[in-house]
Structures are given as structure tokens and as C-alpha cells.
Enzyme design. Structure first.
Site, PDB file in Angstrom:
ATOM      1  CB  SER A  58      -0.848  -0.002   1.277  1.00 13.92           C
ATOM      2  OG  SER A  58      -1.489   1.247   1.461  1.00 13.92           O
TER       3      SER A  58
ATOM      4  CE1 TYR B  17      -4.556  -2.046   4.873  1.00 14.62           C
ATOM      5  CE2 TYR B  17      -3.338  -0.008   4.510  1.00 14.62           C
ATOM      6  CZ  TYR B  17      -4.032  -1.095   4.006  1.00 14.62           C
ATOM      7  OH  TYR B  17      -4.189  -1.244   2.647  1.00 14.62           O
TER       8      TYR B  17
HETATM    9  P1  NAD Z   1     -11.392  -6.317  -0.507  1.00 11.86           P
HETATM   10  O1  NAD Z   1     -12.029  -6.213   0.841  1.00 11.86           O
HETATM   11  O2  NAD Z   1     -12.180  -5.977  -1.710  1.00 11.86           O
HETATM   12  O3  NAD Z   1     -10.769  -7.775  -0.722  1.00 11.86           O
HETATM   13  C1  NAD Z   1     -10.029  -8.416   0.282  1.00 11.86           C
HETATM   14  C2  NAD Z   1      -9.957  -9.891  -0.023  1.00 11.86           C
HETATM   15  O4  NAD Z   1      -9.226 -10.527   1.041  1.00 11.86           O
HETATM   16  C3  NAD Z   1     -11.337 -10.573  -0.065  1.00 11.86           C
HETATM   17  O5  NAD Z   1     -11.371 -11.550  -1.079  1.00 11.86           O
HETATM   18  C4  NAD Z   1     -11.424 -11.244   1.303  1.00 11.86           C
HETATM   19  O6  NAD Z   1     -12.266 -12.389   1.332  1.00 11.86           O
HETATM   20  C5  NAD Z   1      -9.975 -11.630   1.509  1.00 11.86           C
HETATM   21  N1  NAD Z   1      -9.700 -11.885   2.928  1.00 11.86           N
HETATM   22  C6  NAD Z   1      -9.860 -11.058   3.973  1.00 11.86           C
HETATM   23  N2  NAD Z   1      -9.579 -11.699   5.114  1.00 11.86           N
HETATM   24  C7  NAD Z   1      -9.219 -12.965   4.784  1.00 11.86           C
HETATM   25  C8  NAD Z   1      -8.829 -14.109   5.509  1.00 11.86           C
HETATM   26  N3  NAD Z   1      -8.740 -14.111   6.852  1.00 11.86           N
HETATM   27  N4  NAD Z   1      -8.550 -15.245   4.830  1.00 11.86           N
HETATM   28  C9  NAD Z   1      -8.670 -15.296   3.474  1.00 11.86           C
HETATM   29  N5  NAD Z   1      -9.028 -14.224   2.732  1.00 11.86           N
HETATM   30  C10 NAD Z   1      -9.304 -13.085   3.377  1.00 11.86           C
HETATM   31  O7  NAD Z   1     -10.093  -5.388  -0.387  1.00 11.86           O
HETATM   32  P2  NAD Z   1      -9.122  -4.752  -1.493  1.00 11.86           P
HETATM   33  O8  NAD Z   1      -9.289  -3.291  -1.411  1.00 11.86           O
HETATM   34  O9  NAD Z   1      -9.249  -5.435  -2.790  1.00 11.86           O
HETATM   35  O10 NAD Z   1      -7.716  -5.081  -0.836  1.00 11.86           O
HETATM   36  C11 NAD Z   1      -6.812  -6.034  -1.338  1.00 11.86           C
HETATM   37  C12 NAD Z   1      -5.412  -5.690  -0.867  1.00 11.86           C
HETATM   38  O11 NAD Z   1      -5.013  -4.427  -1.392  1.00 11.86           O
HETATM   39  C13 NAD Z   1      -5.278  -5.571   0.660  1.00 11.86           C
HETATM   40  O12 NAD Z   1      -4.053  -6.132   1.071  1.00 11.86           O
HETATM   41  C14 NAD Z   1      -5.272  -4.078   0.888  1.00 11.86           C
HETATM   42  O13 NAD Z   1      -4.607  -3.715   2.049  1.00 11.86           O
HETATM   43  C15 NAD Z   1      -4.534  -3.608  -0.349  1.00 11.86           C
HETATM   44  N6  NAD Z   1      -4.759  -2.193  -0.691  1.00 11.86           N
HETATM   45  C16 NAD Z   1      -6.008  -1.743  -0.942  1.00 11.86           C
HETATM   46  C17 NAD Z   1      -6.178  -0.405  -1.280  1.00 11.86           C
HETATM   47  C18 NAD Z   1      -7.513   0.171  -1.600  1.00 11.86           C
HETATM   48  O14 NAD Z   1      -7.610   1.397  -1.699  1.00 11.86           O
HETATM   49  N7  NAD Z   1      -8.549  -0.621  -1.787  1.00 11.86           N
HETATM   50  C19 NAD Z   1      -5.069   0.443  -1.333  1.00 11.86           C
HETATM   51  C20 NAD Z   1      -3.822  -0.064  -1.060  1.00 11.86           C
HETATM   52  C21 NAD Z   1      -3.665  -1.402  -0.752  1.00 11.86           C
END
Ligand code: NAD
Length: 256
Positions: A138, A151
């Protein structure tokens, strides 16, 4: 045909990355996530793009389930060439009220699961002299924001882990890189918009423009397709000299 395992790929960024890999028709895809329709999501992509798929609901907090997912993937496709550690959660709270269980879950899901999975795929990658590990960190892997202690710690941690595996993998053509996105409009962020709108007594639009995208020079959410394309580049045979990096895709947030 190569095989990619993408954690948290039945939602958001992981699903977007899976789409980009599927479009190339050069990868079998091991899907993972806790969404109850995970198998359906994986089946649909497999059918639409004609690629091999597997779905596992392995919980990132359960090492034995993670090892089983890797073993099942290898049993089905013969090998895992690319591992994308993407599953992640967020919790926003001042430190004095930050719940202990949320801290532990965030470190476990966002950071420790990447350790277990990298360890599980490492031996095969080393033997075949090819491996690509991509960690979805991130912008918060490089800078902090208040109220996100767990986080930010988990994402800084995974950037350090990335550098270490980059060094350890170098003799075996195993690379490890982190992608550091700014804000991407996924369910994780939709929830933050709703929570912050309530907390600040603002409209969702005001939260997006005055709070979320405040630090990005480019006032746009990062498209998942861009993250998928970057992951494809890092996964490619030709990217053997890109390793140990943390690449911001954050609309200029980290340029300041
Ligand atoms: P999201 O909530 O859409 O997806 C998260 C996924 O992780 C889901 O499929 C969920 O089922 C899975 N997950 C969560 N807990 C779990 C567990 N205990 N076991 C197995 N699977 C699990 O979120 P996203 O925004 O797509 O985030 C994905 C990654 O990107 C994360 O690591 C997040 O920190 C990172 N990220 C997101 C953003 C953003 O703005 N959305 C920015 C920077 C980084």
C-alpha cells in the site's frame, strides 16, 4: 502454461488482478477469498477465458489451511510459478481504543500469511529456478496516516519482507516485489467511505475529496486494471532484474 496463486482474489484488487492474468490465457489461476460465492466467481472466469482454475477458501489466519491450498494447487497444476499475496483487511481507530484482536488479525492477514505462503512455494520455485512473488502492500507501506497503526505497521512490514526475499531469491531467479497502491475503489474502501462519512458528519463525496484523495496529486482512484498490468509485468520471465522493490501506484502521494 504457468500457474498463479492470488490470495483474496474473489473481491476487489485481487479479482481485478485475476482478470488481467486470465485475459492473457497464459495462466492457471488459484483463487482464494472468504466470499461465499468464491467458487462461482472462479468458475465464471475459468469459463469466460478458457483457463484452468481452482478455488480455496483457506483462511489467512490458519497456516495449515494455507499449506493445504498450496499442496492442492500443486497437485492440480503441477507447480506454482507466481504467488500474489493480496488478501488484506483494515481497521481505523485511535491507538488508545485500537482493539487487540483487530491488531492481531491485521498483522496475521496482511503480513504473516505472506510469510507462510512464500515459505510454502519457495522450495519448488528454487528447484525450477523460476519464481515471482508479488506483495500487494500500500502507499501505507511507505508513509503513515493517523488511526491506522496496525495497517501501516503490517504494510511497512511487508515492504521489509519483500526486500529480504528479493535478496534471498536472487541466486534462484526468484524475484519479490511490492506494489504500493493509493486508493482503489473496492469493498474495503467503500466501507471506509461510509464509516468516515459518519465519523466526520460529511457526505460520501466530501470524504472522498477532502479526506481520502487529499494526499494524492492525481485526484482519481487507482484502477485495478493498472495494478493487474503491473503485476503481469513483474510476473514475466523478462523481469528477473526487478526485485526487492516497493513500487508506488498512488497518484503521486509518495512524491511529496
Ligand atoms: P477487498 O475487501 O475488496 O478484498 C479483500 C480480499 O481478502 C477478499 O477476497 C477477502 O475475502 C480476503 N480476505 C480477507 N480476510 C481474509 C482471511 N482471513 N482469509 C482469506 N481471505 C481473506 O479489499 P481490497 O481493497 O481489494 O484489498 C486487497 C489488498 O489491497 C489488501 O491487502 C489491501 O490492504 C490492499 N490495498 C487496498 C487499497 C484500496 O484502496 N482498496 C489500497 C492499497 C492497498
Amino acid at each position: 502454461m504457468k500457474t498463479v496463486l492470488i490470495t483474496g482474489s474473489t473481491s476487489g484488487i485481487g479479482l481485478g488482478i485475476a482478470h488481467e492474468f486470465a485475459k492473457t490465457k497464459q495462466y492457471n489461476i488459484i483463487f482464494n477469498g472468504l466470499e461465499t460465492n468464491g467458487q462461482e466467481i472462479a468458475d465464471e472466469i475459468g469459463k469466460e477465458f478458457g483457463v484452468g482454475i481452482m478455488y480455496s477458501n483457506a483462511n489467512m489466519l490458519k497456516p495449515e489451511e494455507l499449506r493445504k491450498m498450496v499442496d492442492d494447487g500443486i497437485a492440480k497444476f503441477g507447480k506454482i510459478d507466481v504467488l500474489i499475496n493480496n488478501a488484506g483487511i483494515q481497521h481505523v481507530s485511535p491507538i488508545e481504543d485500537f482493539p487487540d484482536d483487530k491488531w492481531n488479525a491485521i498483522i496475521g492477514i496482511n503480513l504473516t500469511s505472506a510469510f507462510y505462503l512464500s515459505k510454502a512455494v519457495w522450495k519448488g520455485m528454487k528447484e525450477r529456478k523460476f519464481g515471482r512473488i508479488i506483495n500487494i502492500a500500500s502507499a501505507h507501506g511507505l508513509v503513515a496516516s493517523e488511526f491506522k497503526s496496525a495497517y501501516v505497521a503490517s504494510k511497512h512490514g511487508i515492504v521489509g519482507f519483500t526486500k529480504t526475499l528479493g535478496l534471498e531469491g536472487a541466486p534462484f531467479n526468484i524475484t519479490c516485489n511490492a506494489i504500493c497502491p493509493g486508493y482503489v475503489k473496492t469493498p474495503l474502501v467503500e466501507k471506509q467511505i461510509a464509516d468516515q462519512a459518519k465519523a466526520h458528519n460529511m457526505s460520501p463525496d466530501e470524504v472522498v475529496n477532502k479526506v481520502m484523495l487529499l494526499k494524492q496529486a492525481v485526484k482519481e482512484f487507482v484502477p485495478v486494471e493498472v495494478l493487474g498490468q503491473l503485476a503481469l509485468l513483474l510476473a514475466s520471465e523478462g523481469s528477473s532484474t526487478i526485485t526487492g522493490t516497493a513500487i508506488p501506484v498512488d497518484g503521486g502521494w509518495n512524491a511529496q
